[in-house]
Design an enzyme around this catalytic site. Structure first.
Site, mmCIF file in Angstrom:
data_model
loop_
_atom_site.group_PDB
_atom_site.id
_atom_site.type_symbol
_atom_site.label_atom_id
_atom_site.label_comp_id
_atom_site.label_asym_id
_atom_site.label_seq_id
_atom_site.Cartn_x
_atom_site.Cartn_y
_atom_site.Cartn_z
ATOM 1 N N ASN A 365 17.999 -24.910 27.123
ATOM 2 C CA ASN A 365 16.854 -25.803 27.011
ATOM 3 C C ASN A 365 17.199 -27.190 27.519
ATOM 4 O O ASN A 365 17.449 -28.116 26.752
ATOM 5 C CB ASN A 365 16.388 -25.843 25.557
ATOM 6 C CG ASN A 365 16.087 -24.452 25.044
ATOM 7 O OD1 ASN A 365 15.202 -23.789 25.561
ATOM 8 N ND2 ASN A 365 16.837 -23.996 24.065
ATOM 9 N N THR A 366 17.233 -27.301 28.835
ATOM 10 C CA THR A 366 17.533 -28.555 29.514
ATOM 11 C C THR A 366 16.401 -28.858 30.480
ATOM 12 O O THR A 366 15.413 -28.147 30.544
ATOM 13 C CB THR A 366 18.861 -28.446 30.275
ATOM 14 O OG1 THR A 366 18.773 -27.325 31.171
ATOM 15 C CG2 THR A 366 20.019 -28.220 29.339
ATOM 16 N N THR A 367 16.537 -29.926 31.233
ATOM 17 C CA THR A 367 15.562 -30.204 32.276
ATOM 18 C C THR A 367 16.301 -30.685 33.514
ATOM 19 O O THR A 367 17.486 -31.050 33.447
ATOM 20 C CB THR A 367 14.521 -31.242 31.817
ATOM 21 O OG1 THR A 367 13.382 -31.202 32.694
ATOM 22 C CG2 THR A 367 15.103 -32.650 31.807
ATOM 23 N N THR A 384 19.721 -33.220 29.033
ATOM 24 C CA THR A 384 19.345 -32.348 27.928
ATOM 25 C C THR A 384 19.689 -32.961 26.579
ATOM 26 O O THR A 384 20.515 -33.889 26.498
ATOM 27 C CB THR A 384 20.060 -30.983 28.053
ATOM 28 O OG1 THR A 384 19.686 -30.135 26.973
ATOM 29 C CG2 THR A 384 21.559 -31.161 28.057
ATOM 30 N N PRO A 447 17.723 -26.129 34.897
ATOM 31 C CA PRO A 447 18.252 -25.937 33.553
ATOM 32 C C PRO A 447 18.642 -24.483 33.345
ATOM 33 O O PRO A 447 18.256 -23.607 34.128
ATOM 34 C CB PRO A 447 17.080 -26.331 32.660
ATOM 35 C CG PRO A 447 15.875 -25.997 33.471
ATOM 36 C CD PRO A 447 16.262 -26.208 34.911
#
Length: 564
Positions: A365-367, A384, A447
């Site tokens: 769950n990153t961007t 993140t 991500p």
């Protein structure tokens, strides 16, 4: 021949690319891409645009990224310099190797601690680096003042924005943990029910926090009153983090790792990020095979990719560590000679067994943002708060969601990844720039935690070997393995999966591998093509047009003395 003529896994793109000459922004939310283009239109450069997009993402993608998180940016400046700005989180000074009590010495629960203390709640919070890194990048390489860069984020926090189905699904998925903290529950679970797609999300407390940062800069957190407020709350709640940790935090400028693949120079982040090293190692392993002729998504190609991934996974432990604490053999791992040595272990007709000694709880769950301007500045950056909604708590009255990066340290003492005061977390971040003869061809990232390097590497294959467009590259079906199951996206046909199973791979069909890719392709004439994929709310936005022709006015007034 077109890549489709040899493909074993043909597909149709769900999104469309955007072309421009004056600037490009690709992020995983349309409002963040719009903020970036707003900065370019105001005279800012790609660094300004990236920082503004990231601040905006803390509002519109609050489950993925925040000002109390960590990340890395690969920056190419217009003069050709390339640097990596490391804003990864560190362990607080009060942390010790035995700060957490592990519940198991074996997988899959090896990294888990009693009471989930390293994953949920105040003890899970590491010293954040995002805010400092973003502000330093803007100050050193940008042109616009910080208040201008933060303005779009303040606007969307104060006025609110409509939730996408993607964000609503994330809230619903993690609602039981959000309900444990009254502050975060009040924002995302009003009345005890998760926000739904289309609902208006207003974050007035966070808007106030952003205004304070716009006025005071990063010092508000790293030594100022806001930092004292954050640290005091966390300490009272049982966290290891102290105000002194915030005041002492420093970013690190690092040299990228580099390697050649079929004449294309690949530039990526060095340790403690594993992604650059892993990508180069896998590409070196595959360079001896005619991947183009074997075809995209065929059983033959995917078998080689999976075997190379296994070998890199077996070596990953050597590169997933803070180089200030562990001797990382980077040069050896990315050398052609080492690839030739390991390549002999690949059997083209049978799946091999490689010990994958991986210790990682990186969250998917990153961007990611990828941006470029007409001057030649390029930013590709992954940021993140680690898990979905980080530590799943909120600092009262601030709207800030802190990270849960302590989950990335081994709770067992005496290991390479064990907790030590000041140690940086490790990451699979794989922000890449590809060049030929010094000219950028592409910049990309995504991500997805430990699945990031595998996905970024496959993007390089798609671009260099298969000749795909940026849009096709972003959306192409992916595979992943650590050495156990082979995760194969459902976009790979059943017949191909069956052939891989017959070779000895344990197939695990999955909806998607890693997250939404953000990619920009560069033409020789300065054209840029931005693309995002179906795995997130990604949207590319570009700038075309430009100023009026020199000397042009709407309609000149008559000159005195002229006769008509």
């Amino acid at each position: 021949m077109d890549w489709r003529d040899r493909a074993g896994s043909p597909f149709i793109c769900e999104k469309t690319a955007v072309a421009s000459h004056r600037g490009m922004a690709v992020t995983n939310h349309p409002l963040a891409s719009a903020a970036a283009v707003e900065m370019l239109a105001a005279g800012g450069n790609a660094i300004d645009a990236a920082v503004s997009a990231l601040f905006t993402l803390t509002v519109v993608e609050p489950m993925m990224v925040g000002i109390l998180g960590g990340g890395v940016a690969l920056i190419r400046l217009a003069d050709g310099r390339e640097i990596v700005l490391d804003g990864l989180s560190t362990a607080p000074a009060a942390a010790r190797p035995d700060s957490f009590t592990p519940i198991s010495d074996a997988w899959p629960d090896y990294m888990e601690a009693r009471g989930r203390a390293n994953r949920v709640g105040p003890k899970a919070v590491a010293v954040p680096g995002t805010l400092k890194a973003w502000c330093e990048a803007a100050e050193r390489f940008g042109r616009l003042p910080l208040p201008d860069l933060i303005a779009p984020a303040i606007r969307h926090a104060e006025r609110g924005f409509r939730l996408s189905p993607y964000l609503a699904t994330c809230i619903n998925e993690i609602a039981p943990d959000l309900a444990l903290d009254p502050e975060i529950a009040a924002v995302f679970l009003p009345g005890g029910k998760p926000l739904q797609a289309g609902d208006l999300l207003v974050q007035r407390d966070y808007a106030g926090t952003l205004r304070q940062i716009a006025a005071e800069g990063p010092a508000a957190v790293y030594g100022g009153a806001l930092g004292r407020r954050i640290a005091a709350h966390l300490e009272q709640a049982g966290s290891f983090l102290r105000f002194e940790d915030l005041a002492a935090y420093r970013t690190i400028q690092r040299e990228p790792v580099r390697g050649l693949y079929r004449g294309v120079e690949i530039v990526g982040p060095p340790p403690p990020c594993s992604g650059g090293v892993q990508t180069l190692q896998i590409l070196n392993l595959l360079e001896a095979y005619d991947v183009r002729q074997l075809g995209f998504g065929t059983a033959e190609t995917l078998h080689l990719v999976l075997e190379a991934l296994k070998i890199a996974a077996a070596d990953r432990r050597a590169v997933t560590a803070d180089p200030d604490f562990v001797d990382v053999p980077t040069d050896r791992l990315i050398s052609k000679d080492y690839a030739a040595l390991r390549r002999t272990e690949i059997d083209p007709g049978r799946a091999g067994t490689f010990d994958a000694r991986i210790l990682s709880n990186e969250s998917a769950n990153t961007t990611h943002v990828t941006l470029a301007d007409a001057e030649g500045n390029i930013v590709t950056s992954t940021q993140t708060i680690n898990s979905l909604f980080g530590a799943r708590i909120m600092i009262p009255g601030t709207g800030i969601i802190p990270n849960n990066y302590m989950y990335l340290f081994d709770p067992h003492p005496g290991k390479a990844l064990s907790l030590e005061p000041g140690k940086r977390i490790t990451s699979g971040i794989t922000a890449l720039i590809g060049k030929r003869d010094g000219r950028p061809l592409f910049a990309l990232g995504l991500p997805g935690a430990h699945r990031i390097p595998a996905s970024a590497m496959q993007a390089v294959l798609n671009l260099v070997d298969h000749g795909m467009s940026p849009q096709e590259t972003a959306e192409a079906p992916r595979v992943f393995t650590w050495g156990q199951e082979a995760e194969i996206e459902l976009g790979v046909p059943e017949a191909v999966r069956a052939k891989l199973a017959a070779l000895g791979h344990r197939i695990a069909p999955v909806d998607h591998v890693a997250g939404g890719m953000a990619i920009i392709g560069f033409g020789a004439d300065g054209a840029m093509e931005g693309a995002a994929c179906w795995r997130a709310d990604g949207v590319p936005m570009g700038m075309g047009g430009g100023a009026a022709r020199a000397g042009t006015s709407f309609w000149p007034d008559p000159r005195r003395g002229r006769s008509y």
